[in-house]
Design a protein around this motif. Structure first.
Motif, PDB file in Angstrom:
ATOM      1  N   ARG A 134       1.209  -0.823  -0.250  1.00 18.92           N
ATOM      2  CA  ARG A 134      -0.183   0.040   0.332  1.00 18.92           C
ATOM      3  C   ARG A 134       1.544   1.100  -0.544  1.00 18.92           C
ATOM      4  NH1 ARG A 134      -3.954  -1.155   4.094  1.00 18.92           N
ATOM      5  NH2 ARG A 134      -2.864  -0.274   5.891  1.00 18.92           N
ATOM      6  N   LEU A 135       0.562   1.876  -0.934  1.00 14.09           N
ATOM      7  CA  LEU A 135       1.719   3.540  -1.198  1.00 14.09           C
ATOM      8  C   LEU A 135       0.659   4.781  -0.987  1.00 14.09           C
ATOM      9  CD1 LEU A 135       3.463   2.708  -4.482  1.00 14.09           C
ATOM     10  CD2 LEU A 135       4.057   2.410  -1.863  1.00 14.09           C
TER      11      LEU A 135
ATOM     12  N   GLU B 159       3.607   0.812   2.961  1.00 12.41           N
ATOM     13  CA  GLU B 159       3.773  -0.416   3.886  1.00 12.41           C
ATOM     14  C   GLU B 159       3.289  -2.020   3.335  1.00 12.41           C
ATOM     15  OE1 GLU B 159       1.826  -0.956   7.822  1.00 12.41           O
ATOM     16  OE2 GLU B 159       0.159   1.056   6.913  1.00 12.41           O
ATOM     17  N   VAL B 160       3.873  -2.904   3.757  1.00 10.06           N
ATOM     18  CA  VAL B 160       4.187  -4.094   2.971  1.00 10.06           C
ATOM     19  C   VAL B 160       2.374  -4.104   4.257  1.00 10.06           C
ATOM     20  CG1 VAL B 160       4.224  -6.271   2.883  1.00 10.06           C
ATOM     21  CG2 VAL B 160       6.196  -4.405   2.688  1.00 10.06           C
TER      22      VAL B 160
ATOM     23  N   LEU C  31      -2.762   4.518  -1.823  1.00  4.49           N
ATOM     24  CA  LEU C  31      -4.271   6.140  -1.703  1.00  4.49           C
ATOM     25  C   LEU C  31      -3.405   6.982  -2.833  1.00  4.49           C
ATOM     26  CD1 LEU C  31      -5.726   5.926   0.879  1.00  4.49           C
ATOM     27  CD2 LEU C  31      -3.298   6.751   2.087  1.00  4.49           C
ATOM     28  N   THR C  32      -4.779   7.825  -3.072  1.00  5.73           N
ATOM     29  CA  THR C  32      -4.413   8.905  -3.650  1.00  5.73           C
ATOM     30  C   THR C  32      -4.627   9.711  -2.303  1.00  5.73           C
ATOM     31  OG1 THR C  32      -6.940   8.988  -4.309  1.00  5.73           O
ATOM     32  CG2 THR C  32      -5.109   7.348  -5.439  1.00  5.73           C
ATOM     33  N   GLU C  33      -4.010  11.210  -3.227  1.00  6.08           N
ATOM     34  CA  GLU C  33      -4.021  12.054  -2.382  1.00  6.08           C
ATOM     35  C   GLU C  33      -6.048  12.612  -1.998  1.00  6.08           C
ATOM     36  OE1 GLU C  33      -0.872  14.910  -3.640  1.00  6.08           O
ATOM     37  OE2 GLU C  33       0.046  13.351  -5.049  1.00  6.08           O
ATOM     38  N   ILE C  34      -6.042  12.011  -2.645  1.00  8.41           N
ATOM     39  CA  ILE C  34      -7.773  13.146  -2.270  1.00  8.41           C
ATOM     40  C   ILE C  34      -8.685  12.229  -0.993  1.00  8.41           C
ATOM     41  CG2 ILE C  34      -7.813  14.008  -4.194  1.00  8.41           C
ATOM     42  CD1 ILE C  34     -10.127  11.686  -5.362  1.00  8.41           C
TER      43      ILE C  34
END
Lengths: 348, 348
Positions: free
Chosen positions: A253-254, A315-316, A327-330
């Motif tokens: 997850r970025l 994280e993993v 995980l987008t900026e919005i």
């Protein structure tokens, strides 16, 4: 002083000269080319004039890596194929936790290639090898006819000494690990793209190409609790993350807002509809390690050259094994598209 | 049985397919190409899927050698570029008295190259590596656009274990040494020449390309009193002899009637006015050792494959240091012309 004078004389002899088929025939012209350019730059006690170098092996286990470099164009802002050919192999060794000791290099040169360009390439190789603390020990020079090779191709092979007590591999990522990148991403791919002049975009982007053994060493000196170290080259950080997700059977997850991207790279990507995560880097590592070690690692990286902008980008996870989620900026979540297709060829 | 069925299925998938730019972009197509062809042939416990192989280093000193192979045409009677790329590096190590242990290989492939040809190349590499007792441990695959590389280029790098108690080098020839070649000379150069079809000569010549570690080992098992072992590749036996004469500051006297040359090679050389001593070999050694050891060495060679025609062809002298003199078949002495110029390019 004397050396300077000799070096000037040597360089003067190269002006306006080009590589000929005779330089690749293995006779005295081949020896001359090697002496005039390669030996002048690579000379060290381990460099052989024979067919093979005789070396003291590493203590413990050794790492061995090979890479062919065919980047087009061969000269670009921030580097050239010579610098790249050292960095690529030095970084592959470093990512195994191996201190680079020895390098070999094999050249295939196009008939008519300017000697002064070859000199520039050798100069960059010498400088980068010195910085990485690695010795060039053996080489080979071949010449192909005009149109049978595009300029110059270089293959380097490296031998390194594996650091005891550190075991890192693509299948060792664990849920809960923090994901760190050592600097802003996508520079090399973006630079090559613009250098090809296919797009007519004029942006001030330079390649991130750099030898990263010092950075890996700083991290290993700070902690041995490391799971994955990878350099994001062809395919960029995105491809590396998908590979690790697959090999370790974990999710990734970025946090998009945390991923460092230079404004000029972001600008070019915006214009061309490219994802910076899929643009090549040549001086960036992806590191995965237990969350508790993450800040220690980032702190160690921030004081090294080439990694002042190190950042924790995600994280993993246990969820969605094999996938990379952003995980987008919005605040929404989106699957990062899987890598595939041509991406950008001949970027390394 | 099952493996055979799978292998047939694997080969069937290659029919009619060609290499694309996507195969070189580092994504899943690259992995597919590696799995389908290279891993299928090179698999062994030391072969890495990571960027670097982790290996047990040689005991004592190690020899390291690299060579780029760009032979044109890539397929010729008696071999192909794959076989050559293993033999060339295995032989360079062997000539240092080093047992070949590990090899890396880096491919640069032209877009559109037929998969079945690549399969043939990998098959030859596997077979030759097995015969030489060497493991392929790491590789790299790059693809260049159509017309940016001529077919396929391969760079191999080898690591070998140096045999204790044997010290051979080009500067160790001594007056009184016998000069031995391990078989008839000039086959490889002659084969490539004819395969280019520039001359319209139809002769039944095959390359001598062969891995020679077994031959070197047999010689070292017979005696440790050895001064020089060299493989005569680019430039042929003549170039090697001039190099040794220069490095050791000795003269070399050859007996023309003793030099083994196959009748078909002699015929081609006669027609084209070529000197067989300057045609490349890829499976022949030049050995210099004290005269008293010469017959022991020849006897050891004659029972090995690839060296049944080993012969003593001359001796090292104090006179005319740096020169190679031929005792002709009619009893006169003549200086062998110095090597130089293009000779035959892209023969290895």
């Amino acid at each position: 002083m004397n050396e300077y004078v000799d070096n000037e004389a040597r360089k003067a002899k190269l002006v306006g000269k080009t590589v000929t088929m005779a330089h690749g025939a293995g006779g005295h012209q081949t020896s001359e080319l090697i002496d005039m350019i390669f030996k002048a730059h690579f000379d060290n006690p381990d460099l052989t004039a024979d067919d093979a170098a005789v070396l003291t092996p590493p203590i413990g286990k050794m790492a061995v890596s090979t890479d062919g470099f065919i980047v087009s164009p061969a000269f670009y802002p921030g580097g050239n194929i010579g610098k790249l050919s050292i960095c690529g192999t030095v970084n592959d060794l470093s990512c195994m936790g191996a201190k680079p000791l020895y390098l070999t290099c094999a050249f295939v040169i196009e008939e008519g290639f300017p000697m002064e360009k070859l000199e520039e390439i050798a100069e960059a190789m010498e400088k980068t090898a010195k910085e990485a603390g690695v010795r060039i020990v053996s080489g080979d020079t071949k010449v192909a006819g005009k149109g049978q090779v595009d300029g110059v191709f270089i293959t380097t092979t490296g031998i390194g000494e594996i650091t005891d007590g550190v075991e890192v591999a693509g299948n060792l990522a664990k849920p809960g690990d923090a994901i760190i990148v050592t600097g802003d991403i996508g520079r090399h791919g973006c630079t090559i793209l613009l250098a090809r002049e296919d797009f007519g975009i004029d942006a001030d982007v330079t390649s991130d190409c750099a030898p990263l053994w010092g950075n890996v060493k700083a991290v290993m000196d700070a902690t041995h609790e490391l799971h994955v170290i990878r350099d994001a080259t062809r395919g960029g950080v995105g491809t590396v993350l998908y590979e690790i997700a697959g090999q370790s059977q974990v999710g990734i997850r970025l946090d998009a807002s945390k991923i460092p991207v230079a404004p000029e790279v972001r600008g070019v990507c915006g214009m061309l509809g490219l994802e910076p995560l899929y643009l090549a880097c040549e001086g960036r590592l992806v590191i995965m390690a237990p969350k508790e070690q993450a800040q220690t690692i980032v702190d160690a990286l921030k004081v090294c050259p080439y990694s002042q902008d190190a950042a924790i980008i995600g994280e993993v996870t246990e969820e969605q094994p094999g996938k990379v989620v952003m995980l987008t900026e919005i605040g929404t979540q989106a699957l990062l598209p899987q890598p595939g297709g041509e991406l950008l060829p001949r970027i390394c």
